[in-house]
Design an enzyme around this catalytic site. Structure first.
Site, PDB file in Angstrom:
ATOM      1  N   ASN A  78       2.142   1.075  -9.082  1.00  0.00           N
ATOM      2  CA  ASN A  78       1.827   1.705  -7.797  1.00  0.00           C
ATOM      3  C   ASN A  78       0.651   2.663  -7.966  1.00  0.00           C
ATOM      4  O   ASN A  78       0.526   3.340  -8.990  1.00  0.00           O
ATOM      5  CB  ASN A  78       3.047   2.367  -7.149  1.00  0.00           C
ATOM      6  CG  ASN A  78       3.852   3.257  -8.048  1.00  0.00           C
ATOM      7  OD1 ASN A  78       3.785   3.146  -9.265  1.00  0.00           O
ATOM      8  ND2 ASN A  78       4.627   4.147  -7.466  1.00  0.00           N
ATOM      9  N   GLU A  80      -1.048   5.635  -5.813  1.00  0.00           N
ATOM     10  CA  GLU A  80      -0.876   6.477  -4.619  1.00  0.00           C
ATOM     11  C   GLU A  80      -2.194   7.052  -4.130  1.00  0.00           C
ATOM     12  O   GLU A  80      -3.207   7.026  -4.848  1.00  0.00           O
ATOM     13  CB  GLU A  80       0.135   7.597  -4.934  1.00  0.00           C
ATOM     14  CG  GLU A  80       1.496   7.006  -5.229  1.00  0.00           C
ATOM     15  CD  GLU A  80       2.601   8.028  -5.384  1.00  0.00           C
ATOM     16  OE1 GLU A  80       2.321   9.239  -5.442  1.00  0.00           O
ATOM     17  OE2 GLU A  80       3.768   7.580  -5.426  1.00  0.00           O
ATOM     18  N   ASN A  81      -2.161   7.558  -2.916  1.00  0.00           N
ATOM     19  CA  ASN A  81      -3.331   8.170  -2.303  1.00  0.00           C
ATOM     20  C   ASN A  81      -2.843   9.353  -1.480  1.00  0.00           C
ATOM     21  O   ASN A  81      -1.741   9.288  -0.921  1.00  0.00           O
ATOM     22  CB  ASN A  81      -4.042   7.151  -1.405  1.00  0.00           C
ATOM     23  CG  ASN A  81      -5.415   7.623  -1.002  1.00  0.00           C
ATOM     24  OD1 ASN A  81      -5.561   8.483  -0.147  1.00  0.00           O
ATOM     25  ND2 ASN A  81      -6.428   7.085  -1.640  1.00  0.00           N
ATOM     26  N   CYS A  89       1.883  -0.424  -3.414  1.00  0.00           N
ATOM     27  CA  CYS A  89       3.048  -0.554  -4.285  1.00  0.00           C
ATOM     28  C   CYS A  89       2.734  -1.492  -5.454  1.00  0.00           C
ATOM     29  O   CYS A  89       1.839  -2.337  -5.375  1.00  0.00           O
ATOM     30  CB  CYS A  89       4.221  -1.132  -3.515  1.00  0.00           C
ATOM     31  SG  CYS A  89       4.910  -0.039  -2.271  1.00  0.00           S
ATOM     32  N   GLU A  91       4.416  -4.054  -6.653  1.00  0.00           N
ATOM     33  CA  GLU A  91       4.647  -5.484  -6.417  1.00  0.00           C
ATOM     34  C   GLU A  91       3.463  -6.114  -5.692  1.00  0.00           C
ATOM     35  O   GLU A  91       3.024  -7.223  -6.028  1.00  0.00           O
ATOM     36  CB  GLU A  91       5.906  -5.694  -5.555  1.00  0.00           C
ATOM     37  CG  GLU A  91       7.194  -5.164  -6.157  1.00  0.00           C
ATOM     38  CD  GLU A  91       7.486  -3.730  -5.779  1.00  0.00           C
ATOM     39  OE1 GLU A  91       6.533  -2.925  -5.696  1.00  0.00           O
ATOM     40  OE2 GLU A  91       8.657  -3.404  -5.561  1.00  0.00           O
ATOM     41  N   CYS A 124      10.670  -2.216  -1.749  1.00  0.00           N
ATOM     42  CA  CYS A 124      10.610  -1.805  -0.341  1.00  0.00           C
ATOM     43  C   CYS A 124      10.407  -3.023   0.557  1.00  0.00           C
ATOM     44  O   CYS A 124      10.062  -4.117   0.087  1.00  0.00           O
ATOM     45  CB  CYS A 124       9.491  -0.787  -0.132  1.00  0.00           C
ATOM     46  SG  CYS A 124       7.839  -1.502  -0.115  1.00  0.00           S
ATOM     47  N   CYS A 127       6.943  -4.873   0.405  1.00  0.00           N
ATOM     48  CA  CYS A 127       6.769  -5.699  -0.806  1.00  0.00           C
ATOM     49  C   CYS A 127       7.641  -6.939  -0.741  1.00  0.00           C
ATOM     50  O   CYS A 127       7.238  -8.014  -1.181  1.00  0.00           O
ATOM     51  CB  CYS A 127       7.084  -4.876  -2.052  1.00  0.00           C
ATOM     52  SG  CYS A 127       5.802  -3.661  -2.374  1.00  0.00           S
TER      53      CYS A 127
HETATM   54  N1  THU Z   1       6.855   1.856  -4.452  1.00  0.00           N
HETATM   55  C1  THU Z   1       6.521   0.712  -5.116  1.00  0.00           C
HETATM   56  O1  THU Z   1       5.571   0.680  -5.907  1.00  0.00           O
HETATM   57  N2  THU Z   1       7.251  -0.403  -4.870  1.00  0.00           N
HETATM   58  C2  THU Z   1       8.327  -0.446  -4.033  1.00  0.00           C
HETATM   59  O2  THU Z   1       8.868  -1.513  -3.807  1.00  0.00           O
HETATM   60  C3  THU Z   1       8.842   0.791  -3.424  1.00  0.00           C
HETATM   61  C4  THU Z   1       7.923   1.939  -3.483  1.00  0.00           C
HETATM   62  C5  THU Z   1       6.081   3.079  -4.720  1.00  0.00           C
HETATM   63  C6  THU Z   1       5.281   3.597  -3.554  1.00  0.00           C
HETATM   64  C7  THU Z   1       5.159   5.072  -3.903  1.00  0.00           C
HETATM   65  O3  THU Z   1       4.095   5.211  -4.811  1.00  0.00           O
HETATM   66  C8  THU Z   1       6.454   5.381  -4.643  1.00  0.00           C
HETATM   67  O4  THU Z   1       6.961   4.116  -5.083  1.00  0.00           O
HETATM   68  C9  THU Z   1       7.501   6.103  -3.814  1.00  0.00           C
HETATM   69  O5  THU Z   1       7.854   5.397  -2.692  1.00  0.00           O
END
Ligand code: THU
Length: 307
Positions: A78, A80-81, A89, A91, A124, A127
């Site tokens: 993942n 982030e920004n 994410c 996936e 999530c 994804c």
């Molecule tokens: N995140 C993922 O990388 N994959 C998921 O399926 C759920 C969420 C990341 C997004 C964010 O950087 C952190 O997890 C918290 O939600």
């Protein structure tokens, strides 16, 4: 009598939702050799996660096949920004890399989603939707613990069909009937120059004083596609903006009452923030199916995963 606070009740529901795991538990030793390698790759790539906001590193290792039958592993973490929405994410990061190299058939994907206590969370809704596009039958290996034991299931299990029998819309509660009428009347307002698939949705929710209201949403697309808003999301965001966030029920018209993935994963993820007990009513013509976020987004990635 012991008084239970709203927070305690919510925590109990969250804990219950967290135990409703998808798939079967498999020890690391019992995995096939290629699966062990995938699981190890997820740990490695998760170390590169850019997570200044959540401190929640996620790793995905995806085994995919190209049209020539060749296979290759693609990794994603993942990123982030500070503008939350611009976060990608793990996936989807792995998935889009595979597609860019021409590996369009997903076979297996190992995932590690870890909070301070360790791994175990599920993907999530957004994804789930993207993985589904390229591999309904792909195997998911969701790392369950620090020992790299996993929950094993299919990508299709992440966004299942609703299970209940349809009922006639005439049998619905008066407030639900009203929502169905509003859905149908509002379709023409949807802005869908790209998909040409107009949708409307109604979110019924209570405010903190126990008043119930209905909030309408229609599809609002834009040329960059990713910035478009689904009707369901617009309805839920209208409800939240007005302070109506309790006992949410999402009423939405769908193409089929029995097909898997009747509502987009992203919409279910937005609904999940209204609580794991939020309800869904799927409507097709004169029939409706009663469902819930826990049924359509099983073992959901919810706020409990971040604590
Ligand atoms: N995140 C993922 O990388 N994959 C998921 O399926 C759920 C969420 C990341 C997004 C964010 O950087 C952190 O997890 C918290 O939600």
């Amino acid at each position: 009598m012991k008084t239970v606070t709203t927070q305690e009740t919510q925590a109990a529901i969250e804990a219950q939702a967290a135990t409703d795991r998808l798939g079967s538990f498999i020890t690391f030793e019992d995995l096939a050799a290629d699966e062990k390698a995938l699981v190890q790759e997820t740990w490695n790539v998760a170390k590169n996660a850019y997570v200044p906001l959540s401190h929640f590193p996620v790793g995905a290792a995806l085994l995919a096949q190209n049209p020539y039958g060749q296979t290759k592993v693609f990794k994603g973490c993942n990123v982030e920004n500070r503008f939350f929405q611009a976060t990608i994410c793990a996936e989807r990061n792995a998935a889009t890399t595979a597609i860019a190299e021409g590996y369009t058939r997903f076979l297996k994907v190992a995932l590690v989603l870890q909070n301070y206590q360790g791994p175990g969370a599920s993907p999530c809704g957004l994804c789930r939707q993207v993985l589904l596009e390229f591999g309904f039958d792909a195997v998911v290996l969701q790392v369950a613990d620090k020992q790299s034991n996993v929950y094993r299931y299919r990508v299709g299990d992440l966004l299942p069909a609703a299970g209940h029998e349809p009922v006639a819309c005439t049998k619905l509660d008066p407030s639900h009937k009203r929502a169905v009428r509003r859905l149908k009347q509002s379709l023409a307002r949807a802005y869908t120059p790209y998909s040409r698939k107009p949708r409307a949705a109604v979110c019924i929710a209570d405010d903190e004083n126990g008043r119930t209201r209905q909030w309408l949403g229609v599809t609002d697309e834009n040329a960059s596609y990713g910035g478009s808003a689904a009707a369901e999301c617009v309805a839920m965001r209208n409800a939240r903006s007005a302070g109506f966030t309790r006992n949410a029920t999402l009423v939405v018209a769908v193409d089929s009452l029995s097909a898997p993935n009747p509502i987009e994963g992203e919409c279910l993820q937005v609904l999940r923030e209204f609580g794991p007990d939020a309800k869904v009513i799927l409507v097709d013509g004169d029939a409706a199916v009663l469902s819930s976020v826990s049924e359509l987004l099983p073992d959901s990635f919810g706020p409990q995963a971040l604590s």
